[in-house]
Design a protein around this motif. Structure first.
Motif, PDB file in Angstrom:
ATOM      1  N   TYR A 211      42.175  30.612  35.878  1.00 23.88           N
ATOM      2  CA  TYR A 211      41.331  29.842  36.787  1.00 23.88           C
ATOM      3  C   TYR A 211      40.343  30.777  37.458  1.00 23.88           C
ATOM      4  O   TYR A 211      40.661  31.930  37.751  1.00 23.88           O
ATOM      5  N   VAL A 212      39.140  30.265  37.706  1.00 25.19           N
ATOM      6  CA  VAL A 212      38.123  31.033  38.420  1.00 25.19           C
ATOM      7  C   VAL A 212      37.700  30.206  39.633  1.00 25.19           C
ATOM      8  O   VAL A 212      37.325  29.040  39.505  1.00 25.19           O
ATOM      9  N   PHE A 213      37.787  30.831  40.791  1.00 29.18           N
ATOM     10  CA  PHE A 213      37.404  30.168  42.043  1.00 29.18           C
ATOM     11  C   PHE A 213      36.119  30.823  42.545  1.00 29.18           C
ATOM     12  O   PHE A 213      36.123  31.992  42.919  1.00 29.18           O
ATOM     13  N   ASP A 214      35.039  30.078  42.534  1.00 27.13           N
ATOM     14  CA  ASP A 214      33.740  30.599  42.978  1.00 27.13           C
ATOM     15  C   ASP A 214      33.664  30.554  44.501  1.00 27.13           C
ATOM     16  O   ASP A 214      33.102  29.620  45.087  1.00 27.13           O
ATOM     17  N   ILE A 215      34.242  31.569  45.108  1.00 23.57           N
ATOM     18  CA  ILE A 215      34.279  31.690  46.557  1.00 23.57           C
ATOM     19  C   ILE A 215      34.354  33.177  46.885  1.00 23.57           C
ATOM     20  O   ILE A 215      34.966  33.948  46.144  1.00 23.57           O
ATOM     21  N   VAL A 216      33.708  33.586  47.953  1.00 19.56           N
ATOM     22  CA  VAL A 216      33.786  34.982  48.381  1.00 19.56           C
ATOM     23  C   VAL A 216      35.197  35.234  48.917  1.00 19.56           C
ATOM     24  O   VAL A 216      35.641  34.533  49.823  1.00 19.56           O
ATOM     25  N   PRO A 217      35.923  36.190  48.313  1.00 16.11           N
ATOM     26  CA  PRO A 217      37.282  36.468  48.801  1.00 16.11           C
ATOM     27  C   PRO A 217      37.290  36.886  50.272  1.00 16.11           C
ATOM     28  O   PRO A 217      36.439  37.652  50.717  1.00 16.11           O
ATOM     29  N   VAL A 218      38.250  36.353  51.012  1.00 11.36           N
ATOM     30  CA  VAL A 218      38.403  36.677  52.434  1.00 11.36           C
ATOM     31  C   VAL A 218      39.839  37.154  52.644  1.00 11.36           C
ATOM     32  O   VAL A 218      40.775  36.465  52.251  1.00 11.36           O
ATOM     33  N   PRO A 219      40.012  38.309  53.252  1.00  7.59           N
ATOM     34  CA  PRO A 219      41.373  38.792  53.501  1.00  7.59           C
ATOM     35  C   PRO A 219      42.041  37.994  54.620  1.00  7.59           C
ATOM     36  O   PRO A 219      41.370  37.446  55.487  1.00  7.59           O
TER      37      PRO A 219
ATOM     38  N   ASP B 217      28.079  40.825  41.401  1.00  8.72           N
ATOM     39  CA  ASP B 217      26.929  40.062  41.905  1.00  8.72           C
ATOM     40  C   ASP B 217      27.337  38.619  42.188  1.00  8.72           C
ATOM     41  O   ASP B 217      26.653  37.909  42.905  1.00  8.72           O
ATOM     42  N   LYS B 218      28.455  38.196  41.547  1.00 11.21           N
ATOM     43  CA  LYS B 218      28.961  36.837  41.726  1.00 11.21           C
ATOM     44  C   LYS B 218      30.374  36.920  42.307  1.00 11.21           C
ATOM     45  O   LYS B 218      31.356  36.956  41.569  1.00 11.21           O
ATOM     46  N   PRO B 219      30.493  36.959  43.635  1.00 12.22           N
ATOM     47  CA  PRO B 219      31.830  37.029  44.251  1.00 12.22           C
ATOM     48  C   PRO B 219      32.679  35.838  43.820  1.00 12.22           C
ATOM     49  O   PRO B 219      32.198  34.710  43.723  1.00 12.22           O
ATOM     50  N   ARG B 220      33.955  36.131  43.551  1.00  9.99           N
ATOM     51  CA  ARG B 220      34.866  35.090  43.077  1.00  9.99           C
ATOM     52  C   ARG B 220      36.285  35.640  43.048  1.00  9.99           C
ATOM     53  O   ARG B 220      36.503  36.829  43.266  1.00  9.99           O
ATOM     54  N   ILE B 221      37.215  34.751  42.734  1.00  9.52           N
ATOM     55  CA  ILE B 221      38.601  35.135  42.518  1.00  9.52           C
ATOM     56  C   ILE B 221      38.991  34.602  41.144  1.00  9.52           C
ATOM     57  O   ILE B 221      38.769  33.427  40.853  1.00  9.52           O
ATOM     58  N   GLU B 222      39.549  35.469  40.322  1.00  8.65           N
ATOM     59  CA  GLU B 222      40.056  35.053  39.029  1.00  8.65           C
ATOM     60  C   GLU B 222      41.573  35.130  39.092  1.00  8.65           C
ATOM     61  O   GLU B 222      42.127  36.107  39.591  1.00  8.65           O
TER      62      GLU B 222
ATOM     63  N   LYS C   4      24.831  53.418  41.004  1.00 12.70           N
ATOM     64  CA  LYS C   4      26.097  52.904  41.551  1.00 12.70           C
ATOM     65  C   LYS C   4      26.272  51.428  41.225  1.00 12.70           C
ATOM     66  O   LYS C   4      27.371  50.964  40.945  1.00 12.70           O
ATOM     67  N   ARG C   5      25.184  50.692  41.260  1.00 14.60           N
ATOM     68  CA  ARG C   5      25.219  49.262  40.948  1.00 14.60           C
ATOM     69  C   ARG C   5      25.690  49.044  39.510  1.00 14.60           C
ATOM     70  O   ARG C   5      26.530  48.195  39.242  1.00 14.60           O
ATOM     71  N   GLU C   6      25.143  49.814  38.599  1.00 11.58           N
ATOM     72  CA  GLU C   6      25.536  49.701  37.188  1.00 11.58           C
ATOM     73  C   GLU C   6      27.007  50.088  37.007  1.00 11.58           C
ATOM     74  O   GLU C   6      27.733  49.446  36.250  1.00 11.58           O
ATOM     75  N   MET C   7      27.428  51.143  37.704  1.00  7.98           N
ATOM     76  CA  MET C   7      28.828  51.562  37.629  1.00  7.98           C
ATOM     77  C   MET C   7      29.745  50.456  38.157  1.00  7.98           C
ATOM     78  O   MET C   7      30.804  50.189  37.584  1.00  7.98           O
ATOM     79  N   ALA C   8      29.326  49.806  39.231  1.00  9.83           N
ATOM     80  CA  ALA C   8      30.129  48.725  39.815  1.00  9.83           C
ATOM     81  C   ALA C   8      30.217  47.542  38.854  1.00  9.83           C
ATOM     82  O   ALA C   8      31.285  46.937  38.708  1.00  9.83           O
ATOM     83  N   LEU C   9      29.114  47.223  38.197  1.00  8.43           N
ATOM     84  CA  LEU C   9      29.099  46.088  37.281  1.00  8.43           C
ATOM     85  C   LEU C   9      29.974  46.314  36.053  1.00  8.43           C
ATOM     86  O   LEU C   9      30.529  45.365  35.504  1.00  8.43           O
TER      87      LEU C   9
ATOM     88  N   SER D 294      48.416  36.940  38.297  1.00  6.08           N
ATOM     89  CA  SER D 294      47.487  38.062  38.193  1.00  6.08           C
ATOM     90  C   SER D 294      46.200  37.651  38.909  1.00  6.08           C
ATOM     91  O   SER D 294      45.654  36.578  38.637  1.00  6.08           O
ATOM     92  N   LEU D 295      45.747  38.483  39.842  1.00  2.00           N
ATOM     93  CA  LEU D 295      44.556  38.167  40.637  1.00  2.00           C
ATOM     94  C   LEU D 295      43.513  39.272  40.523  1.00  2.00           C
ATOM     95  O   LEU D 295      43.857  40.455  40.573  1.00  2.00           O
ATOM     96  N   LYS D 296      42.264  38.867  40.379  1.00  2.00           N
ATOM     97  CA  LYS D 296      41.139  39.808  40.430  1.00  2.00           C
ATOM     98  C   LYS D 296      40.191  39.293  41.514  1.00  2.00           C
ATOM     99  O   LYS D 296      39.734  38.153  41.446  1.00  2.00           O
ATOM    100  N   PHE D 297      39.938  40.164  42.491  1.00  2.00           N
ATOM    101  CA  PHE D 297      39.047  39.814  43.599  1.00  2.00           C
ATOM    102  C   PHE D 297      37.708  40.499  43.377  1.00  2.00           C
ATOM    103  O   PHE D 297      37.633  41.726  43.364  1.00  2.00           O
ATOM    104  N   TYR D 298      36.672  39.717  43.192  1.00  2.00           N
ATOM    105  CA  TYR D 298      35.332  40.247  43.009  1.00  2.00           C
ATOM    106  C   TYR D 298      34.574  40.075  44.320  1.00  2.00           C
ATOM    107  O   TYR D 298      34.257  38.961  44.715  1.00  2.00           O
ATOM    108  N   ILE D 299      34.339  41.196  44.989  1.00  2.00           N
ATOM    109  CA  ILE D 299      33.681  41.161  46.294  1.00  2.00           C
ATOM    110  C   ILE D 299      32.207  41.523  46.142  1.00  2.00           C
ATOM    111  O   ILE D 299      31.820  42.167  45.159  1.00  2.00           O
ATOM    112  N   PRO D 300      31.369  41.110  47.092  1.00  2.00           N
ATOM    113  CA  PRO D 300      29.938  41.400  46.987  1.00  2.00           C
ATOM    114  C   PRO D 300      29.658  42.907  46.968  1.00  2.00           C
ATOM    115  O   PRO D 300      30.335  43.686  47.631  1.00  2.00           O
TER     116      PRO D 300
END
Length: 142
Positions: A3-11, A128-133, A78-83, A63-69
């Motif tokens: 599942y992919v949740f298109d939302i900015v992860p919040v702790p 670039d697309k914050p989400r939770i997988e 650095k941007r390319e390395m992050a991507l 299994s969770l992957k948090f994609y933060i801005p």
């Protein structure tokens, strides 16, 4: 199941306390509470039926992957390395706080209670697309 949740992860924030006469009430900080409500709405839309594990009380693995801005201060390199995931966020907030807020928000949707989760894998990434997988599977007893 993935599942992919298109939302900015919040702790999960620190609990707040309010005195009500002789009693003390504990509650979620507003930002954490809002995140959990929004995440639950997104999750329910992805599920066409009842909670995935409702009533089963079976052990599950998540299994969770948090994609933060990405940080605005990132250079092009650095941007390319992050991507390409070679640069990961080693800073606060801690990953366990992201996990806690997310699992609490999904209680009663994908599982009856997060106590059913017996194994968890998690990671923080920039995007670039914050989400939770999330990947979820029932653990075989045999």
């Amino acid at each position: 199941m993935k599942y992919v949740f298109d939302i900015v992860p919040v702790p999960q924030g620190r609990p707040r306390f309010a005195r009500r006469g002789k009693f003390v009430q504990t509650y979620d900080p507003p930002k954490s509470n809002k995140f959990k409500i929004e995440l639950a709405e997104i999750a329910r839309k992805q599920l066409a039926e009842h909670p995935f594990y409702a009533g089963k009380h079976v052990p599950i693995e998540v299994s969770l992957k948090f994609y933060i801005p990405m940080l605005k201060s990132f250079t092009k390199t650095k941007r390319e390395m992050a991507l390409n995931c070679s640069l990961r966020p080693p800073t606060r907030p801690d990953i366990d706080n992201y996990i806690k807020g997310t699992l609490d928000g999904l209680n009663g949707i994908f599982w009856e209670d997060d106590g059913q989760i017996v194994e968890i894998h998690a990671g923080k990434y920039y995007s670039d697309k914050p989400r939770i997988e999330m990947k979820i599977k029932e653990i075989d007893h045999g």
